[in-house]
Structure formats: C-alpha cells, structure tokens
Motif scaffolding. Structure first.
Motif, PDB file in Angstrom:
ATOM      1  N   PRO A  70       9.226  73.604  81.913  1.00 34.77           N
ATOM      2  CA  PRO A  70      10.624  73.177  82.113  1.00 34.77           C
ATOM      3  C   PRO A  70      11.328  73.905  83.251  1.00 34.77           C
ATOM      4  CG  PRO A  70      10.370  74.403  80.045  1.00 34.77           C
ATOM      5  CD  PRO A  70       8.997  74.111  80.548  1.00 34.77           C
ATOM      6  N   ILE A  71      11.058  75.198  83.431  1.00 37.71           N
ATOM      7  CA  ILE A  71      11.729  75.943  84.497  1.00 37.71           C
ATOM      8  C   ILE A  71      11.318  75.386  85.861  1.00 37.71           C
ATOM      9  CG2 ILE A  71      11.933  78.181  85.633  1.00 37.71           C
ATOM     10  CD1 ILE A  71      11.741  79.508  82.955  1.00 37.71           C
ATOM     11  N   GLN A  72      10.040  75.073  86.027  1.00 37.24           N
ATOM     12  CA  GLN A  72       9.579  74.579  87.325  1.00 37.24           C
ATOM     13  C   GLN A  72      10.124  73.186  87.627  1.00 37.24           C
ATOM     14  OE1 GLN A  72       5.371  74.926  87.978  1.00 37.24           O
ATOM     15  NE2 GLN A  72       5.360  77.136  87.743  1.00 37.24           N
ATOM     16  N   ILE A  73      10.178  72.308  86.622  1.00 38.91           N
ATOM     17  CA  ILE A  73      10.712  70.964  86.880  1.00 38.91           C
ATOM     18  C   ILE A  73      12.221  71.026  87.125  1.00 38.91           C
ATOM     19  CG2 ILE A  73      10.990  68.635  85.952  1.00 38.91           C
ATOM     20  CD1 ILE A  73       8.147  69.379  86.874  1.00 38.91           C
ATOM     21  N   LYS A  74      12.922  71.942  86.433  1.00 39.31           N
ATOM     22  CA  LYS A  74      14.341  72.149  86.761  1.00 39.31           C
ATOM     23  C   LYS A  74      14.474  72.600  88.217  1.00 39.31           C
ATOM     24  CE  LYS A  74      15.875  73.676  82.185  1.00 39.31           C
ATOM     25  NZ  LYS A  74      16.372  74.843  81.433  1.00 39.31           N
ATOM     26  N   GLN A  75      13.556  73.451  88.659  1.00 39.13           N
ATOM     27  CA  GLN A  75      13.583  73.927  90.040  1.00 39.13           C
ATOM     28  C   GLN A  75      13.465  72.749  91.010  1.00 39.13           C
ATOM     29  OE1 GLN A  75      10.692  76.944  90.913  1.00 39.13           O
ATOM     30  NE2 GLN A  75      11.109  76.970  93.109  1.00 39.13           N
ATOM     31  N   VAL A  76      12.600  71.800  90.694  1.00 41.25           N
ATOM     32  CA  VAL A  76      12.443  70.622  91.550  1.00 41.25           C
ATOM     33  C   VAL A  76      13.753  69.833  91.615  1.00 41.25           C
ATOM     34  CG1 VAL A  76      11.260  68.399  91.804  1.00 41.25           C
ATOM     35  CG2 VAL A  76       9.956  70.436  91.140  1.00 41.25           C
ATOM     36  N   VAL A  77      14.345  69.554  90.444  1.00 47.03           N
ATOM     37  CA  VAL A  77      15.587  68.768  90.407  1.00 47.03           C
ATOM     38  C   VAL A  77      16.706  69.494  91.142  1.00 47.03           C
ATOM     39  CG1 VAL A  77      17.368  67.782  88.904  1.00 47.03           C
ATOM     40  CG2 VAL A  77      14.956  67.612  88.249  1.00 47.03           C
ATOM     41  N   VAL A  78      16.887  70.779  90.850  1.00 46.98           N
ATOM     42  CA  VAL A  78      17.957  71.553  91.492  1.00 46.98           C
ATOM     43  C   VAL A  78      17.765  71.573  93.007  1.00 46.98           C
ATOM     44  CG1 VAL A  78      18.948  73.865  91.755  1.00 46.98           C
ATOM     45  CG2 VAL A  78      18.457  72.976  89.473  1.00 46.98           C
ATOM     46  N   ASN A  79      16.527  71.792  93.443  1.00 47.95           N
ATOM     47  CA  ASN A  79      16.253  71.865  94.880  1.00 47.95           C
ATOM     48  C   ASN A  79      16.583  70.534  95.563  1.00 47.95           C
ATOM     49  OD1 ASN A  79      14.065  74.052  96.451  1.00 47.95           O
ATOM     50  ND2 ASN A  79      14.949  72.336  97.534  1.00 47.95           N
ATOM     51  N   LEU A  80      16.180  69.426  94.934  1.00 47.15           N
ATOM     52  CA  LEU A  80      16.428  68.111  95.533  1.00 47.15           C
ATOM     53  C   LEU A  80      17.919  67.787  95.586  1.00 47.15           C
ATOM     54  CD1 LEU A  80      13.512  66.042  93.929  1.00 47.15           C
ATOM     55  CD2 LEU A  80      13.603  67.086  96.203  1.00 47.15           C
ATOM     56  N   SER A  97      21.916  58.469  85.441  1.00 47.08           N
ATOM     57  CA  SER A  97      21.536  57.317  84.627  1.00 47.08           C
ATOM     58  C   SER A  97      20.201  57.622  83.967  1.00 47.08           C
ATOM     59  CB  SER A  97      21.419  56.067  85.503  1.00 47.08           C
ATOM     60  OG  SER A  97      20.858  54.995  84.773  1.00 47.08           O
ATOM     61  N   ALA A  98      20.189  57.658  82.634  1.00 49.72           N
ATOM     62  CA  ALA A  98      18.965  57.991  81.898  1.00 49.72           C
ATOM     63  C   ALA A  98      18.645  56.878  80.906  1.00 49.72           C
ATOM     64  CB  ALA A  98      19.118  59.318  81.166  1.00 49.72           C
ATOM     65  N   GLN A  99      17.413  56.409  80.961  1.00 44.95           N
ATOM     66  CA  GLN A  99      16.959  55.408  80.000  1.00 44.95           C
ATOM     67  C   GLN A  99      16.959  56.022  78.606  1.00 44.95           C
ATOM     68  OE1 GLN A  99      13.225  53.598  81.116  1.00 44.95           O
ATOM     69  NE2 GLN A  99      12.740  53.022  79.004  1.00 44.95           N
ATOM     70  N   THR A 100      17.391  55.273  77.623  1.00 43.52           N
ATOM     71  CA  THR A 100      17.443  55.797  76.252  1.00 43.52           C
ATOM     72  C   THR A 100      16.049  55.810  75.634  1.00 43.52           C
ATOM     73  OG1 THR A 100      17.938  53.598  75.391  1.00 43.52           O
ATOM     74  CG2 THR A 100      19.808  55.026  75.895  1.00 43.52           C
ATOM     75  N   GLY A 101      15.849  56.763  74.716  1.00 44.05           N
ATOM     76  CA  GLY A 101      14.598  56.819  73.965  1.00 44.05           C
ATOM     77  C   GLY A 101      13.390  57.240  74.770  1.00 44.05           C
ATOM     78  N   LEU A 102      13.590  58.071  75.801  1.00 45.38           N
ATOM     79  CA  LEU A 102      12.447  58.528  76.602  1.00 45.38           C
ATOM     80  C   LEU A 102      11.521  59.404  75.773  1.00 45.38           C
ATOM     81  CD1 LEU A 102      14.248  59.453  79.934  1.00 45.38           C
ATOM     82  CD2 LEU A 102      12.643  57.578  79.605  1.00 45.38           C
ATOM     83  N   ARG A 103      10.226  59.222  75.985  1.00 49.22           N
ATOM     84  CA  ARG A 103       9.244  60.064  75.305  1.00 49.22           C
ATOM     85  C   ARG A 103       9.243  61.476  75.906  1.00 49.22           C
ATOM     86  NH1 ARG A 103       3.985  56.849  76.431  1.00 49.22           N
ATOM     87  NH2 ARG A 103       5.275  55.857  78.036  1.00 49.22           N
ATOM     88  N   PRO A 104       8.785  62.483  75.146  1.00 46.19           N
ATOM     89  CA  PRO A 104       8.700  63.837  75.700  1.00 46.19           C
ATOM     90  C   PRO A 104       7.701  63.907  76.848  1.00 46.19           C
ATOM     91  CG  PRO A 104       8.523  63.867  73.301  1.00 46.19           C
ATOM     92  CD  PRO A 104       8.406  62.442  73.715  1.00 46.19           C
ATOM     93  N   ILE A 105       7.962  64.793  77.790  1.00 45.07           N
ATOM     94  CA  ILE A 105       7.040  65.024  78.899  1.00 45.07           C
ATOM     95  C   ILE A 105       6.381  66.392  78.723  1.00 45.07           C
ATOM     96  CG2 ILE A 105       8.109  63.514  80.601  1.00 45.07           C
ATOM     97  CD1 ILE A 105       9.721  65.845  81.626  1.00 45.07           C
ATOM     98  N   SER A 106       5.183  66.525  79.290  1.00 47.73           N
ATOM     99  CA  SER A 106       4.421  67.774  79.191  1.00 47.73           C
ATOM    100  C   SER A 106       4.569  68.534  80.503  1.00 47.73           C
ATOM    101  CB  SER A 106       2.947  67.461  78.914  1.00 47.73           C
ATOM    102  OG  SER A 106       2.184  68.641  78.861  1.00 47.73           O
ATOM    103  N   VAL A 107       5.512  69.501  80.535  1.00 49.58           N
ATOM    104  CA  VAL A 107       5.840  70.188  81.782  1.00 49.58           C
ATOM    105  C   VAL A 107       6.178  71.654  81.521  1.00 49.58           C
ATOM    106  CG1 VAL A 107       6.742  68.096  82.878  1.00 49.58           C
ATOM    107  CG2 VAL A 107       8.301  69.590  81.632  1.00 49.58           C
TER     108      VAL A 107
END
Length: 399
Positions: free
Chosen positions: A281-291, A269-279
């Motif tokens: 990307p590989i590391q934040i993907k790592q967090v999501v995948v790990n969780l 479930s993703a809210q529409t129109g989200l602003r860009p984040i400053s990250v």
C-alpha cells in the motif's frame, strides 16, 4: 565407475544417486495415480522421509564434494541423510508416478561444515527403468546471484524511500499550513474556554462545547501528521489485501492541501464494489501521490482564468486488474519517452526519478503504466492485479 566425461571435470556439482528401490515402491503403491500420492504425502508427514531411507549416493564429482563440505564419497555416504533431507524427494517421486522425466527446484543445501548454500538443482530421469540405479542430479551454487539480488532489492527500497521523502519535501509548505491551522484554532478556543471558566459563575456548558472543538482540531492535526509519518517511513516490500478506494482516498488526503493552495480542483470517481488488490500500500500510494503532484506542478504555471485547472482521478475494474487513471488539463508531455527516463527532468531542481520510479513500482506489482498526452492535457494510467481468490479466501478464514 564409468561416468560421462563431463562428470569429473565439471565445475557444476553432480551427484549420481540410486532411486531404483524408491521407484519400485511408489509404482507398486500408487501406479500412475499422482492424486493418491499427493493425498498420502499430505496425510503422512513421515512418508517422504521413509522413502529417502531407500535412497543412496552412488558417486559424487569433486565439485559436489566441495559444495557439501565432505572429504570423499565414503564421508558423504555416511552422513548423506543429514545433508540431503527429504524435501526434494517429493518432486522426484511425483515425476516418477506421473511419468515425467524432468525435475528441478531451488533450495538451501546444508554442508558438513555447518553452512548452507542456496542452489538450483535439476535432473532428467532415465527412460530405461533399469537405469534408475544411476540418476544424475546437477546443482548450481547461486549464492552470488542471491546476494546481488538482495543488494538490488535494498537499493530499490532505498530509492523508493528517497522518492517518498522528496515528495514530502515538496508538500511541506501545504502540510505546514494544514497542521498550523488547527493548532491556531486550538489556541483561540483555549483562550475562550479560559474566559468562560473564569466567568462568575463559570459557564461550564460553554467551555464544554469549546472543548469538543479543541478535540476535533487536535484529532485533525494528528491525522495529518500520522499520514505524513506513515508515508515517509522506510519499510520492506510487503503485499497485502487492500481496498483500492480506501487506498486512493488516503493518497489524495496527502495532496489535497497542495491542490487547494494552487487553486486546482481534484475530482475522484471510483467504481463501487471493487475487489481487493494485492499490493504494497505504501508504494502504490507513492505512485498516486507522485502522479498527482506532477499534474499539480504541470498546471501551477498556468495563468488563472486561462482555462479550468483540474485533475480527474478514476479507479475501476477491468477483467483481471484494477485500473487507475490520473488526468489533468495541463500542457501535457513534450516527449513521452523522456518522461519515464531516469534522471530526465523538466524542473531545474528535479532529479527526474519520479515517473521512472512509478513505472518500476507498478511493473514490480505485475502491472503496466502508460502515458497519453495532447495539447489538452496528460493522462497517466496504471494497473495492478486483483488479489488471487485463494489468497482472499485464506485471509477471510484467518480473520
């Protein structure tokens, strides 16, 4: 020349400098108008260099002479404008015009020996204008600290990379199936194409239709391999503007084969129109995948039919950050504190680094990772900051 007692014996480099002429000129030109001074500095690139020509070194303690690689004060005075260029001048001048007394900064200091030393410098400007002919500057060599930080950053990067490779290892079985399926389809379709082309007369339209299916399967296999390759690669920490929804979908694509194999439903479930984040990307993907992998593994031992096994992933906006949530219907965490402790693992073969790496990655991004748990399941949430508006405007302009 009389100095405070600490001047000669201090292990910290101390320079005594004459700023009286610079003070006289800038106050005459700008008074207390810092905005007009900033405009002048921006419009005239040589202004600070000309001011630096009005500055002189009065004295230097032994630690400063050693840091600058000079024999004595006369040697220093002869080459001072080569060793002390104008970049810190702006901070001192702005302090003079703005009526402030404390100046400090960080820079690489060149020496007469040709090397450069990272330093932290600081000065407290005199209250009495008559004392601006003797302004003291203190410089601390931070090269060891910089080297230690560089080694720590490298160790963290290597640990992150090892964590990603460990995740890829856990996903190998499902990824192998995800790639072998289209490859098997390609082999079957190629056999059918050969049959239609060998027909008398050749059934070209039938073969062409199969060709499109071959290309679709080949593209699918290539996308799977590319996702794994990009996720596995070792790269320096690099922040960029990222669409949170796109980042989340790319991360989920890596774990979907394993969730299907385990018979666990995943909803996003993703809210529409989200602003860009400053990250990064590989590391934040790592967090999501790990969780998500942790959630899958927590439910993998549950008996089918004992209750719905599902993972619910959500991303939404808060006032100043992007909020990610991964919730499962597994048994939860027995000990929330131990869950994020390095080298603690409930798996016999586990290293116990997954959640601790996730927390550190999130905190390095300026966010917070929290864990909630009860008998109905676990929920891990984390936040990352949105891209600063001025950065976003700059990227839009550049693009």
């Amino acid at each position: 020349m009389n100095h405070p007692d600490v001047f000669l014996d201090s292990p910290i480099a101390i320079l005594c400098e004459d700023w009286s002429k610079i003070r006289e000129v800038v106050l005459q030109d700008f008074g207390n108008d810092v905005e007009r001074l900033n405009q002048r500095i921006e419009e005239d690139e040589t202004y600070l260099h000309r001011l630096r020509g009005m500055h002189s070194i009065v004295d230097a303690n032994p630690a400063a002479l050693q840091l600058l690689g000079v024999r004595d004060i006369a040697h220093l005075q002869s080459i001072v404008h080569m060793l002390l260029p104008a970049d810190p001048t702006g901070q001192v001048v702005k302090a003079i015009v703005g009526g402030e007394r404390r100046c400090e900064g960080e820079r690489d200091l060149p020496s007469a020996l040709g090397n450069r030393t990272p330093i932290l410098w600081r000065s407290t400007l005199p209250e009495d204008p008559a004392n601006f002919n003797r302004v003291y500057f203190f410089a601390v060599d931070v090269s060891r600290q910089k080297q230690a930080q560089a080694e720590l950053d490298l160790a963290r990067a290597n640990l992150n990379h090892a964590g990603r490779l460990s995740l890829v290892g856990e996903l190998v079985a499902s990824m192998t199936h995800e790639v072998s399926q289209p490859i098997s389809s390609i082999a079957i379709l190629a056999g059918a194409m050969d049959k239609w082309l060998s027909h008398e007369p050749p059934r070209v339209e039938k073969a062409a239709a199969l060709t499109r299916k071959v290309l679709a399967n080949a593209n699918h296999a290539g996308e799977v391999i590319a996702r794994v390759r990009d996720f596995s690669r070792s790269a320096p920490h690099h922040l960029s503007a990222v669409d949170p929804t796109k980042l989340l979908s790319e991360a989920i694509a890596l774990v979907e084969p394993e969730s299907r194999r385990q018979g666990i439903s995943v909803s996003v479930s993703a809210q529409t129109g989200l602003r860009p984040i400053s990250v990064d990307p590989i590391q934040i993907k790592q967090v999501v995948v790990n969780l998500v992998i942790n959630a899958i593994q927590a439910m993998s031992g549950q008996v089918h039919g004992a209750g719905e096994r599902r993972i619910q992933i959500a991303v939404r906006e808060t006032q100043d950050s992007c909020h990610f949530s991964i919730a499962d219907t597994g048994p939860g965490f027995a000990d929330l504190t131990a869950a994020v402790t390095p080298f603690f693992s409930t798996k016999r073969e586990g290293l116990g680094l997954g959640l601790s790496i996730c927390r550190r990655i999130v905190e390095d991004h300026g966010g917070v990772l929290d864990i909630e748990s009860d008998p109905s399941g676990a929920r891990v949430t984390f936040t990352v900051p949105f891209l600063a508006p001025h950065v976003l405007d700059g990227e839009r302009t550049a693009g």
